[in-house]
Design a protein around this motif. Structure first.
Motif, PDB file in Angstrom:
ATOM      1  N   GLY A  43       6.243   6.152   5.548  1.00  0.00           N
ATOM      2  CA  GLY A  43       4.641   5.664   6.109  1.00  0.00           C
ATOM      3  C   GLY A  43       4.686   4.939   4.855  1.00  0.00           C
ATOM      4  O   GLY A  43       5.175   4.237   4.055  1.00  0.00           O
ATOM      5  N   CYS A  44       3.469   3.650   4.574  1.00  0.00           N
ATOM      6  CA  CYS A  44       2.752   3.292   4.085  1.00  0.00           C
ATOM      7  C   CYS A  44       1.165   4.007   3.633  1.00  0.00           C
ATOM      8  O   CYS A  44       0.581   4.359   4.472  1.00  0.00           O
ATOM      9  N   GLY A  45       0.585   2.900   2.258  1.00  0.00           N
ATOM     10  CA  GLY A  45      -0.338   3.485   1.687  1.00  0.00           C
ATOM     11  C   GLY A  45      -0.585   4.792   2.047  1.00  0.00           C
ATOM     12  O   GLY A  45      -0.539   5.643   1.146  1.00  0.00           O
ATOM     13  N   THR A  46      -1.296   5.316   2.213  1.00  0.00           N
ATOM     14  CA  THR A  46      -2.457   7.057   2.311  1.00  0.00           C
ATOM     15  C   THR A  46      -1.127   7.789   2.977  1.00  0.00           C
ATOM     16  O   THR A  46      -1.169   8.711   2.973  1.00  0.00           O
ATOM     17  N   SER A  47      -0.807   6.681   4.405  1.00  0.00           N
ATOM     18  CA  SER A  47       0.576   8.235   4.861  1.00  0.00           C
ATOM     19  C   SER A  47       1.095   8.072   4.729  1.00  0.00           C
ATOM     20  O   SER A  47       2.198   9.370   4.259  1.00  0.00           O
ATOM     21  N   GLU A  96       0.170   1.773  14.664  1.00  0.00           N
ATOM     22  CA  GLU A  96       0.161   0.656  15.377  1.00  0.00           C
ATOM     23  C   GLU A  96       0.858  -0.012  13.519  1.00  0.00           C
ATOM     24  O   GLU A  96       0.711  -1.435  13.443  1.00  0.00           O
ATOM     25  N   THR A  97       1.032   0.110  12.684  1.00  0.00           N
ATOM     26  CA  THR A  97       1.736  -0.224  11.570  1.00  0.00           C
ATOM     27  C   THR A  97       2.535  -1.273  11.378  1.00  0.00           C
ATOM     28  O   THR A  97       3.745  -0.690  11.510  1.00  0.00           O
ATOM     29  N   ALA A  98       2.762  -1.928  11.160  1.00  0.00           N
ATOM     30  CA  ALA A  98       4.831  -3.210  11.595  1.00  0.00           C
ATOM     31  C   ALA A  98       5.276  -2.027  10.820  1.00  0.00           C
ATOM     32  O   ALA A  98       6.221  -2.415  11.728  1.00  0.00           O
ATOM     33  N   GLY A 133     -13.341   3.841   8.893  1.00  0.00           N
ATOM     34  CA  GLY A 133     -13.943   3.318   7.758  1.00  0.00           C
ATOM     35  C   GLY A 133     -11.986   2.908   7.297  1.00  0.00           C
ATOM     36  O   GLY A 133     -11.034   3.750   7.849  1.00  0.00           O
ATOM     37  N   VAL A 134     -12.064   2.193   6.561  1.00  0.00           N
ATOM     38  CA  VAL A 134     -11.070   1.131   6.632  1.00  0.00           C
ATOM     39  C   VAL A 134     -10.045   2.162   5.196  1.00  0.00           C
ATOM     40  O   VAL A 134      -8.906   2.295   5.685  1.00  0.00           O
ATOM     41  N   ALA A 135     -10.973   2.588   4.877  1.00  0.00           N
ATOM     42  CA  ALA A 135      -9.951   3.429   3.654  1.00  0.00           C
ATOM     43  C   ALA A 135      -9.883   5.221   4.414  1.00  0.00           C
ATOM     44  O   ALA A 135     -10.994   5.304   4.898  1.00  0.00           O
ATOM     45  N   SER A 136      -8.591   5.686   4.209  1.00  0.00           N
ATOM     46  CA  SER A 136      -8.480   6.171   4.890  1.00  0.00           C
ATOM     47  C   SER A 136      -8.765   7.538   4.027  1.00  0.00           C
ATOM     48  O   SER A 136      -8.416   8.059   3.143  1.00  0.00           O
ATOM     49  N   THR A 137      -9.148   8.552   4.796  1.00  0.00           N
ATOM     50  CA  THR A 137     -10.035  10.052   4.230  1.00  0.00           C
ATOM     51  C   THR A 137      -9.300  10.839   5.171  1.00  0.00           C
ATOM     52  O   THR A 137      -8.138  11.670   4.508  1.00  0.00           O
ATOM     53  N   ALA A 142      -6.201   6.876  -6.963  1.00  0.00           N
ATOM     54  CA  ALA A 142      -6.258   5.646  -7.157  1.00  0.00           C
ATOM     55  C   ALA A 142      -6.384   4.799  -6.403  1.00  0.00           C
ATOM     56  O   ALA A 142      -7.010   3.457  -6.350  1.00  0.00           O
ATOM     57  N   LEU A 143      -5.907   5.105  -4.725  1.00  0.00           N
ATOM     58  CA  LEU A 143      -5.731   4.218  -4.553  1.00  0.00           C
ATOM     59  C   LEU A 143      -7.280   3.636  -3.714  1.00  0.00           C
ATOM     60  O   LEU A 143      -7.408   2.644  -3.188  1.00  0.00           O
ATOM     61  N   LYS A 144      -7.949   4.875  -3.163  1.00  0.00           N
ATOM     62  CA  LYS A 144      -9.036   5.141  -2.603  1.00  0.00           C
ATOM     63  C   LYS A 144     -10.087   4.429  -3.931  1.00  0.00           C
ATOM     64  O   LYS A 144     -10.830   3.659  -3.291  1.00  0.00           O
ATOM     65  N   SER A 203      -6.204  -1.665  10.740  1.00  0.00           N
ATOM     66  CA  SER A 203      -4.846  -1.339  10.389  1.00  0.00           C
ATOM     67  C   SER A 203      -4.245  -2.550  10.515  1.00  0.00           C
ATOM     68  O   SER A 203      -3.597  -3.928  11.524  1.00  0.00           O
ATOM     69  N   VAL A 204      -2.493  -2.241   9.785  1.00  0.00           N
ATOM     70  CA  VAL A 204      -1.867  -3.142   9.444  1.00  0.00           C
ATOM     71  C   VAL A 204      -0.816  -4.380  10.428  1.00  0.00           C
ATOM     72  O   VAL A 204       0.436  -3.209  10.366  1.00  0.00           O
ATOM     73  N   THR A 205      -1.490  -4.687  11.556  1.00  0.00           N
ATOM     74  CA  THR A 205      -0.101  -5.404  12.621  1.00  0.00           C
ATOM     75  C   THR A 205       1.033  -6.298  12.345  1.00  0.00           C
ATOM     76  O   THR A 205       1.748  -6.432  13.251  1.00  0.00           O
TER      77      THR A 205
HETATM   78  O1  M6R Z   1      -2.492   3.456  10.039  1.00  0.00           O
HETATM   79  P1  M6R Z   1      -1.309   3.887   9.089  1.00  0.00           P
HETATM   80  O2  M6R Z   1      -1.765   5.306   8.849  1.00  0.00           O
HETATM   81  O3  M6R Z   1      -0.201   3.423   9.394  1.00  0.00           O
HETATM   82  O4  M6R Z   1      -2.186   2.954   8.018  1.00  0.00           O
HETATM   83  C1  M6R Z   1      -1.001   3.098   6.465  1.00  0.00           C
HETATM   84  C2  M6R Z   1      -2.331   2.074   5.152  1.00  0.00           C
HETATM   85  O5  M6R Z   1      -2.016   0.806   5.750  1.00  0.00           O
HETATM   86  C3  M6R Z   1      -3.376   2.615   5.250  1.00  0.00           C
HETATM   87  O6  M6R Z   1      -2.640   4.560   4.782  1.00  0.00           O
HETATM   88  C4  M6R Z   1      -3.740   2.041   4.272  1.00  0.00           C
HETATM   89  O7  M6R Z   1      -3.290   2.376   2.662  1.00  0.00           O
HETATM   90  C5  M6R Z   1      -5.439   2.577   4.084  1.00  0.00           C
HETATM   91  N1  M6R Z   1      -6.336   1.607   3.761  1.00  0.00           N
HETATM   92  C6  M6R Z   1      -5.852   3.316   3.146  1.00  0.00           C
HETATM   93  O8  M6R Z   1      -7.069   4.050   2.530  1.00  0.00           O
END
Ligand code: M6R
Length: 612
Positions: free
Chosen positions: A303-307, A355-357, A401-405, A487-489, A608-610
């Motif tokens: 996964g990436c980031g919050t995931s 969709e995260t690449a 919201g871009v910040a995942s919660t 910290a990420l949030k 979503s970082v595609t």
């Molecule tokens: O859609 P995804 O869960 O794959 O996204 C992963 C990260 O890009 C995502 O969690 C990002 O870190 C968030 N902005 C965190 O709040």
């Protein structure tokens, strides 16, 4: 990452496009543009900034037309400005395009086209693609559909595109590879978008375009083909959310709404999976591969980031409860480090968007190596959900919201259910302990609601610390990933530098940072290593650090040691991440609001970082 919207039908296209772009703005928001064909002429407008800026520019213009495309951008090639914004028109004005994704060989294609006399106004890979389509059209003396097909056969990379051809203005041509594209089906009209959010107010019938598929849309005709020009049958699906779920509902921001939705989101994630008497957990989405899961020697979570943080919690859960060895990897590292993947491995891809690449590439690699791949996704029908062998949807509802919660707590809920379910299949946890934990899991929504009651108090704390330049977040065991997530949030929306660390690692370096200007957030709820965390708090206090501690309700020890406490209801350590992350989300939210930041659309980020 970039929002795409398109319309063809009997209504005025422009308001539909602008409305759609506003709903998609969470995907990218550095510039926006539209192109509308009025039957005679093409009108293209693009502007750096928000969709609102574009809308203001268009206020006094009378643009009528029933066919059009729009785009909201997150810059990859070229800085955000009016010229680099989409749509892009080809050199001779024969084609206009919107594009999401990255054309990796755009430099070679650009040089090729330059040799053929093409000149470029923008720095984008998209302008290269639209000129390539035009070149194919003119060179091959073919129709627009074939020109698009020929151009795409030269392209390496990812794309979702919608193309309008000036000589064939009665149709839109769409295609996808690795970037999502959804087509909404109305009566005598079609809506295109990079996700279903702009479509839901018009229709709940959609077709998710597959990789290497093309759609040719006329007002009353939907032709689906693959890139080899073979006809396919569109599979129509129903959108599972409604308009209310993608609006703010009186909250100032989507992020705050989504934080407050967590009790319901977790209920929804458990619905139909946990029996009300807490006797059983059943995850229907993975029954088909259960035998393989039980036979697996190890799990790899990507996964990436919050995931990725949710994956780390999953590691603790799966190892503790189900005694399965787990490795957790960033999708971006996994894909390029030649990992050892065995055919009896279970790879779990966690992604809110699906969709995260980088995560998607990890899935593809795992599949190539014959591992069984599971998905834990929130967006139904997303690429990862479709690419994986089996999976469990989180059912948290749209997260804007871009910040995942709420996606994080829903992912952790799925991982908890999975671990508990496997603990029974494998006999690694006594039934009485299983039942007690399931019972407690069912009470988590109420416990989160209690934490949310402290909203105003957490806002006051945020006010005290909003001007800090650095923050440390420390936790141990299950709460170490929560420290990372806190910290990420904070950093992504308040722009305050923050680091998460396992509390005991502090003495190996970060302790040098501690002085009276360093706020330290400790996750210090009562668990097996509570006493050790107390020692870590002492280490910070004795160096003048200011401590905010997340503690178990009624804790009268920590309160005497630290500057502030935020209490959470008592909870077993395996479930503590679900409850303790919530005050950290609120702290980050209010710090960002009080600093005047755009919380839902933080700078430089996209939902979503595609792209890689
Ligand atoms: O859609 P995804 O869960 O794959 O996204 C992963 C990260 O890009 C995502 O969690 C990002 O870190 C968030 N902005 C965190 O709040």
């Amino acid at each position: 990452m970039c929002g795409i919207v398109g319309y063809i039908g009997h209504r005025d296209a422009l308001p539909i496009l602008l409305n759609g772009l506003k709903r998609l703005e969470y995907r990218g928001y550095d510039s926006a543009g539209v192109a509308v064909h009025d039957g005679q002429n093409l009108h293209v407008f693009k502007k750096k900034g928000k969709v609102k800026d574009l809308e203001n520019e268009l206020k006094d213009k009378k643009i009528k037309g029933n066919i059009g495309i729009g785009h909201t951008r997150w810059a990859t090639h070229g800085e955000p400005n009016d010229v680099n914004a989409h749509p892009h028109v080809s050199q001779n004005g024969l084609f206009v395009i919107i594009h999401n994704g990255i054309i990796e060989n755009y430099k070679q294609l650009r040089n090729f086209l330059k040799d053929k006399g093409y000149q470029f106004k923008s720095e984008t890979d998209t302008e290269v693609l639209v000129n390539l389509i035009e070149y194919m059209y003119l060179e091959s003396e073919t129709d627009a559909e074939m020109a698009v097909r020929l151009a795409l056969s030269e392209v390496i990379g990812a794309y979702a595109i919608v193309v309008l051809a000036i000589n064939e203005p009665e149709k839109l041509i769409a295609a996808r590879k690795s970037s999502p594209l959804v087509i909404g089906i109305g009566k005598g009209e079609f809506f295109l978008a990079s996700d279903a959010t702009p479509i839901v107010e018009y229709t709940d019938q959609v077709v998710y375009l597959d990789n290497n598929n093309m759609a040719i849309l006329k007002e009353d005709e939907f032709i689906l083909k693959n890139l080899a020009n073979e006809r396919l049958n569109p599979i129509i699906q129903k959108i599972e959310f409604d308009l209310v779920s993608i609006e703010k509902n009186g909250y100032d921001h989507f992020m705050l709404k989504e934080i407050f939705e967590q009790p319901v989101a977790i209920q929804d994630t458990m619905r139909g999976r946990v029996t009300s008497d807490a006797s059983m957990i059943r995850l229907g989405g993975i029954t088909s591969v259960l035998k393989k899961i039980l036979a697996a020697k190890r799990f790899v979570i990507v996964g990436c980031g919050t995931s990725w943080h949710a994956g780390l919690v999953g590691e603790y859960l799966l190892e503790n409860l189900a005694r399965i060895p787990v490795e957790v990897e960033y999708g971006s590292e996994f894909r390029y480090r030649n990992p050892i993947i065995n055919s009896d491995d279970i790879v779990i891809a966690i992604s809110q968007s699906g969709e995260t690449a980088d995560t998607l590439a990890a899935v593809e690699l795992a599949k190539k190596n014959n591992a069984t791949v599971l998905g834990i996704c929130n967006v139904v029908g997303s690429s990862i959900a479709r690419e994986t062998d089996a999976g469990v949807y989180t059912h948290a509802g749209p997260e804007i919201g871009v910040a995942s919660t709420k996606a994080f707590t829903a992912q952790v809920t799925v991982l908890t259910m999975l671990s508990l379910m496997l603990s029974q299949e494998k006999g690694t946890l006594p039934y009485s302990s299983f039942k007690a934990l399931v019972n407690e899991l069912q009470q988590i929504p109420d416990k989160i609601s209690k934490v949310l009651e402290q909203n105003d108090y957490i806002k006051e704390l945020a006010y005290l610390y909003k001007d800090a330049r650095n923050f440390l977040y420390l936790g141990r065991g299950y709460l170490y990933p929560v420290a990372l997530e806190g910290a990420l949030k904070l950093k992504e929306i308040s722009y305050i530098h923050a680091e998460g660390y396992p509390a005991a690692e502090m003495k190996h370096g970060p302790i040098a940072l501690i002085d009276e200007n360093m706020p330290v957030v400790f996750l210090a709820t009562k668990d097996q290593i509570y006493d050790k965390v107390l020692s870590n708090i002492e280490e910070v206090k004795s160096r003048g650090g200011r401590v905010i501690a997340i503690v178990t309700e009624g804790d009268d020890t920590v309160i005497r040691m630290v500057d502030h406490v935020i209490e959470v209801p008592p909870v077993s350590e395996a479930l503590a991440p679900l409850v303790t992350v919530v005050p950290l989300q609120l702290l980050a939210y209010y710090a960002a609001v009080l600093r005047g930041n755009n919380v839902d659309q933080p700078r430089n980020l996209a939902k979503s970082v595609t792209v890689e």
